[in-house]
Design a protein around this motif. Structure first.
Motif, PDB file in Angstrom:
ATOM      1  N   ASP A 221      56.702  35.536 -28.982  1.00  0.00           N
ATOM      2  CA  ASP A 221      58.080  35.744 -28.526  1.00  0.00           C
ATOM      3  C   ASP A 221      58.388  37.196 -28.222  1.00  0.00           C
ATOM      4  OD1 ASP A 221      59.574  35.383 -31.873  1.00  0.00           O
ATOM      5  OD2 ASP A 221      57.913  36.585 -31.114  1.00  0.00           O
ATOM      6  N   PHE A 222      57.362  37.986 -28.026  1.00  0.00           N
ATOM      7  CA  PHE A 222      57.568  39.362 -27.600  1.00  0.00           C
ATOM      8  C   PHE A 222      56.317  39.833 -26.867  1.00  0.00           C
ATOM      9  CE2 PHE A 222      54.996  41.931 -30.623  1.00  0.00           C
ATOM     10  CZ  PHE A 222      54.678  40.969 -31.560  1.00  0.00           C
ATOM     11  N   GLN A 223      56.486  40.909 -26.125  1.00  0.00           N
ATOM     12  CA  GLN A 223      55.362  41.490 -25.420  1.00  0.00           C
ATOM     13  C   GLN A 223      54.810  42.656 -26.215  1.00  0.00           C
ATOM     14  OE1 GLN A 223      57.070  42.307 -21.526  1.00  0.00           O
ATOM     15  NE2 GLN A 223      56.248  40.387 -20.739  1.00  0.00           N
ATOM     16  N   ALA A 224      53.509  42.660 -26.374  1.00  0.00           N
ATOM     17  CA  ALA A 224      52.873  43.686 -27.204  1.00  0.00           C
ATOM     18  C   ALA A 224      51.919  44.514 -26.347  1.00  0.00           C
ATOM     19  CB  ALA A 224      52.123  43.040 -28.370  1.00  0.00           C
ATOM     20  N   THR A 225      52.369  45.692 -25.976  1.00  0.00           N
ATOM     21  CA  THR A 225      51.495  46.596 -25.227  1.00  0.00           C
ATOM     22  C   THR A 225      50.296  46.992 -26.074  1.00  0.00           C
ATOM     23  OG1 THR A 225      53.434  47.486 -24.106  1.00  0.00           O
ATOM     24  CG2 THR A 225      51.407  48.769 -23.957  1.00  0.00           C
ATOM     25  N   THR A 226      50.554  47.120 -27.350  1.00  0.00           N
ATOM     26  CA  THR A 226      49.500  47.520 -28.273  1.00  0.00           C
ATOM     27  C   THR A 226      49.301  46.447 -29.334  1.00  0.00           C
ATOM     28  OG1 THR A 226      50.072  49.854 -27.981  1.00  0.00           O
ATOM     29  CG2 THR A 226      48.706  49.316 -29.873  1.00  0.00           C
ATOM     30  N   MET A 227      48.068  46.080 -29.531  1.00  0.00           N
ATOM     31  CA  MET A 227      47.705  45.158 -30.607  1.00  0.00           C
ATOM     32  C   MET A 227      46.609  45.817 -31.429  1.00  0.00           C
ATOM     33  SD  MET A 227      47.746  41.371 -28.912  1.00  0.00           S
ATOM     34  CE  MET A 227      49.279  40.464 -28.755  1.00  0.00           C
ATOM     35  N   PHE A 228      46.510  45.401 -32.680  1.00  0.00           N
ATOM     36  CA  PHE A 228      45.545  45.984 -33.606  1.00  0.00           C
ATOM     37  C   PHE A 228      44.695  44.873 -34.219  1.00  0.00           C
ATOM     38  CE2 PHE A 228      47.552  50.175 -33.770  1.00  0.00           C
ATOM     39  CZ  PHE A 228      48.850  49.887 -33.405  1.00  0.00           C
ATOM     40  N   TRP A 229      43.449  45.202 -34.474  1.00  0.00           N
ATOM     41  CA  TRP A 229      42.550  44.281 -35.166  1.00  0.00           C
ATOM     42  C   TRP A 229      42.093  44.909 -36.480  1.00  0.00           C
ATOM     43  CZ3 TRP A 229      41.726  39.326 -33.905  1.00  0.00           C
ATOM     44  CH2 TRP A 229      42.078  38.910 -32.611  1.00  0.00           C
TER      45      TRP A 229
END
Lengths: 113, 112
Positions: A27-35
């Motif tokens: 439900d949101f846009q994530a320019t940055t994601m983390f693993w």
């Protein structure tokens, strides 16, 4: 709001195979994601930072050719563990950044036989 | 590698007890501190983001304080309930980056 899903939640595979884990911000846009990765009785350890449309930034000691990250859209990042071995067995969890907060998925437990 | 310590490692309390635990982190180049609650088989849930020395934040029965000069944060739970049972994680940002460094967490079990 700010829900992140991960798929699969559990995976068992044979040594030498590749496994893909998906991380979606619903439900949101994530320019940055983390693993992140977590071994038993240890803390969550950042593996890599994934930016939409560009190459991921890996933390020291994390092999980029082994842990392939693709962040092709603002709602999806994938982590592929290539040629998995038993030592790759771990708990993998992703997060999407919105504002100053990271919102986490429920994680994926990988067991490599 | 940033050294983040949480204590105690685990805690068993009775329903209705109030409890608190500690997160210690290097005080230099401090930027922000995050607290998360992580219930088994669920996603970690963001509780607080704290940035200013002396900050105190509250969410229902849970509150947190921050001391950036000495490098610690306390999390308090008033009148613990079984649904508070979870692992509580802290994670500071240091140096203005956006990378979280997690402690190993405090595992809280609230018994009836």
């Amino acid at each position: 709001g700010a829900v992140v899903s991960q798929h699969p939640s559990w995976v068992i595979c044979k040594s030498g195979t590749s496994v893909k884990i998906e991380c979606r911000s619903l439900d949101f846009q994530a320019t940055t994601m983390f693993w992140y990765r977590q071994f038993p009785k240890q803390s969550l350890m950042l593996m890599a930072t994934s930016n939409e449309g560009s190459k991921a930034t890996y933390e020291q000691g994390v092999e980029k050719d082994k842990f392939l990250i693709n962040h092709a859209s603002l709602t999806l990042s994938t982590l592929t563990v290539t040629s998995a071995h038993p030592e790759d067995s771990s708990f993998y969890i992703c997060s999407g950044e919105r504002g100053e907060t990271q919102y986490f998925g429920p994680g994926t437990r990988l067991l490599v036989l | 590698i940033l050294n983040v310590e949480q204590s105690p490692q685990s805690l068993h309390v009775q329903e209705g007890d109030s409890t608190n635990f500690t997160c210690s982190f290097p005080s230099s180049n401090f930027y922000a501190l995050h607290w998360y609650r992580w219930e088994t088989a669920k996603s970690p849930e963001a509780l607080f983001v704290m940035t200013l020395n002396g900050d105190e934040k509250k969410k229902g029965r849970i509150s947190a304080t921050l001391n950036t000069k000495e490098g610690y944060s306390y999390l308090y739970i008033k009148g613990s309930q079984p649904e508070d049972s979870a692992t509580y994680l802290c994670a500071p940002f240091v140096g203005g980056g956006n990378k979280l460094t997690f402690g190993t967490g405090t595992q809280l079990k609230v018994e009836l």
